[in-house]
Scaffold this active site. Structure first.
Site, mmCIF file in Angstrom:
data_model
loop_
_atom_site.group_PDB
_atom_site.id
_atom_site.type_symbol
_atom_site.label_atom_id
_atom_site.label_comp_id
_atom_site.label_asym_id
_atom_site.label_seq_id
_atom_site.Cartn_x
_atom_site.Cartn_y
_atom_site.Cartn_z
ATOM 1 N N ASP A 161 0.885 -1.176 0.000
ATOM 2 C CA ASP A 161 0.000 0.000 0.000
ATOM 3 C C ASP A 161 0.921 1.225 0.000
ATOM 4 O O ASP A 161 0.957 1.989 0.929
ATOM 5 C CB ASP A 161 -0.937 0.002 1.215
ATOM 6 C CG ASP A 161 -0.203 -0.022 2.545
ATOM 7 O OD1 ASP A 161 1.013 -0.315 2.559
ATOM 8 O OD2 ASP A 161 -0.826 0.267 3.581
ATOM 9 N N ASP A 211 7.589 3.398 3.938
ATOM 10 C CA ASP A 211 8.324 2.161 4.183
ATOM 11 C C ASP A 211 8.058 1.114 3.116
ATOM 12 O O ASP A 211 8.893 0.242 2.865
ATOM 13 C CB ASP A 211 8.064 1.604 5.585
ATOM 14 C CG ASP A 211 6.598 1.533 5.960
ATOM 15 O OD1 ASP A 211 5.777 2.223 5.335
ATOM 16 O OD2 ASP A 211 6.269 0.809 6.915
ATOM 17 N N ASN A 238 0.017 0.635 17.240
ATOM 18 C CA ASN A 238 0.154 2.005 16.756
ATOM 19 C C ASN A 238 -1.179 2.576 16.290
ATOM 20 O O ASN A 238 -1.434 3.760 16.448
ATOM 21 C CB ASN A 238 1.224 2.113 15.658
ATOM 22 C CG ASN A 238 1.007 1.163 14.494
ATOM 23 O OD1 ASN A 238 -0.018 0.497 14.392
ATOM 24 N ND2 ASN A 238 1.990 1.088 13.609
ATOM 25 N N ASN A 250 -1.793 -2.298 9.931
ATOM 26 C CA ASN A 250 -2.191 -3.147 8.807
ATOM 27 C C ASN A 250 -3.267 -4.152 9.198
ATOM 28 O O ASN A 250 -4.264 -4.332 8.492
ATOM 29 C CB ASN A 250 -0.971 -3.888 8.244
ATOM 30 C CG ASN A 250 -0.055 -2.985 7.457
ATOM 31 O OD1 ASN A 250 -0.449 -1.917 7.000
ATOM 32 N ND2 ASN A 250 1.191 -3.407 7.302
ATOM 33 N N HIS A 275 9.283 -0.494 8.744
ATOM 34 C CA HIS A 275 8.559 -1.729 9.054
ATOM 35 C C HIS A 275 8.519 -2.705 7.872
ATOM 36 O O HIS A 275 8.893 -3.872 7.993
ATOM 37 C CB HIS A 275 7.121 -1.396 9.473
ATOM 38 C CG HIS A 275 7.012 -0.388 10.564
ATOM 39 N ND1 HIS A 275 7.205 -0.709 11.893
ATOM 40 C CD2 HIS A 275 6.714 0.942 10.533
ATOM 41 C CE1 HIS A 275 7.033 0.365 12.638
ATOM 42 N NE2 HIS A 275 6.742 1.380 11.841
ATOM 43 N N ASP A 276 8.019 -2.218 6.736
ATOM 44 C CA ASP A 276 7.761 -3.112 5.607
ATOM 45 C C ASP A 276 9.037 -3.714 5.033
ATOM 46 O O ASP A 276 9.059 -4.866 4.601
ATOM 47 C CB ASP A 276 7.003 -2.362 4.514
ATOM 48 C CG ASP A 276 5.639 -1.879 4.979
ATOM 49 O OD1 ASP A 276 5.146 -2.388 6.004
ATOM 50 O OD2 ASP A 276 5.060 -0.989 4.317
#
Length: 329
Positions: A12, A16, A176, A184, A259-260
């Site tokens: 998406d 990141d 978060n 997510n 993160h990703d």
């Protein structure tokens, strides 16, 4: 050279995600069969454009097809009042010059794409690609997991062609989006539950692991010093995330997580995750204060017989070295 791992990346694309896509494309360990896109912090059309921008930046727009997917979660937004326990408080971050900045820019600060997305819907592509694949495929999900959850609903037999699902999603005892839910999984907990309940091997790279390997400004400077478009973009994304975190009070030590990209790194080299535990997992989809929470069962200790593995810590220096190596080319 080692045999490449066939992967499908689901994104998406914001900050990141851009780093995750670059790491996947530029690694000689992964063969990216396709990229599917889901709505994120910005509308689906922006996520698709941002994805294409990243591919074109490194000259791979023609090589890797991009498939637009679901513009909304499966069912979350159909229940009136479901988000009442989690009101959204819009906050605006500002840089040191007082200019507004966003964690996930609607348009990435790189040249506009010239490559076009595919016309096939992402979920249709997933069903057909997996059914017809001569080998099992690893699916890396770094956005809300709507596309894969929907594909599993369309044809549950595709699970037989999935080697593993690697999520950037979830958290244990921290959140978060809410005090307990990661963004997510919170955005589409039903889709996450469908995949977790499918029996497919799942590796969950959540906030515990990603925040254990945060990047700081000196790390961004090392990436920028490579002088490559990829290095500069990842450096800019790190700097932007740090500025947003400082403006909104998210960070006290001047660092933030990509993160990703860590989810992708864990497929390239699983040893980047230094604490991975086989533990049963479920999702809270009941609409209350725990809505979207990843529920991890610690009662039996580590259980090698279960199909879900949860990451708790990562090796930041190894992660950074992987990004530097990928972006140097």
């Amino acid at each position: 050279m080692k045999k490449q791992i066939p992967v499908i990346l689901d994104v998406d694309t914001g900050s990141d995600d851009a780093a995750a896509i670059l790491l996947a494309l530029l690694s000689d360990r992964l063969k990216v069969l396709g990229i599917t896109v889901v709505r994120g912090a910005v509308p689906l059309s922006n996520c698709v454009q941002n994805t294409l921008q990243v591919l074109d930046l490194v000259g791979m727009g023609v090589q890797v097809p991009v498939y637009p997917g679901c513009p909304a979660p499966m069912v979350r937004e159909l229940t009136p009042g479901r988000l009442a326990n989690h009101p959204h408080h819009a906050t605006q971050a500002y840089d040191k010059q007082g200019r507004p900045i966003q964690l996930h820019p609607p348009v990435l600060p790189i040249p506009a794409p010239h490559t076009r997305p595919q016309t096939t819907h992402a979920c249709t592509y997933l069903v057909e690609a997996l059914k017809n694949s001569p080998q099992k495929v690893t699916f890396i999900s770094v956005g809300m997991p709507t596309n894969l959850g929907m594909a599993f609903r369309m044809d549950p037999t595709i699970a037989d062609k999935v080697e593993e699902v690697v999520f950037m999603g979830g958290s244990v005892d921290k959140g978060n989006a809410t005090p307990v839910a990661e963004s997510n999984f919170f955005r589409d907990p039903e889709a996450a539950k469908i995949v977790l309940d499918s029996g497919v091997a799942c590796r969950i790279i959540g906030l515990n692991a990603t925040h254990s390997a945060e990047f700081h400004r000196p790390d961004a400077a090392r990436l920028a010093s490579l002088g490559t478009p990829a290095g500069r973009l990842v450096a800019d994304m790190i700097e932007n995330r740090i500025q947003v975190g400082e403006s909104l009070g998210w960070t006290v030590d001047g660092g933030d997580a990509l993160h990703d990209a860590l989810a992708v790194a864990s497929v390239i080299d699983p040893t980047v995750i230094t604490d991975l535990r086989q533990e049963p997992c479920d999702m809270d989809i009941n609409g209350g204060a725990g809505d979207g929470q990843l529920i991890v069962d610690h009662r039996g200790g580590i259980r090698p017989d279960v199909h879900t593995a949860v990451a708790y810590r990562a090796d930041k220096e190894k992660f950074l070295s992987m990004l530097l190596a990928a972006c140097a080319g």
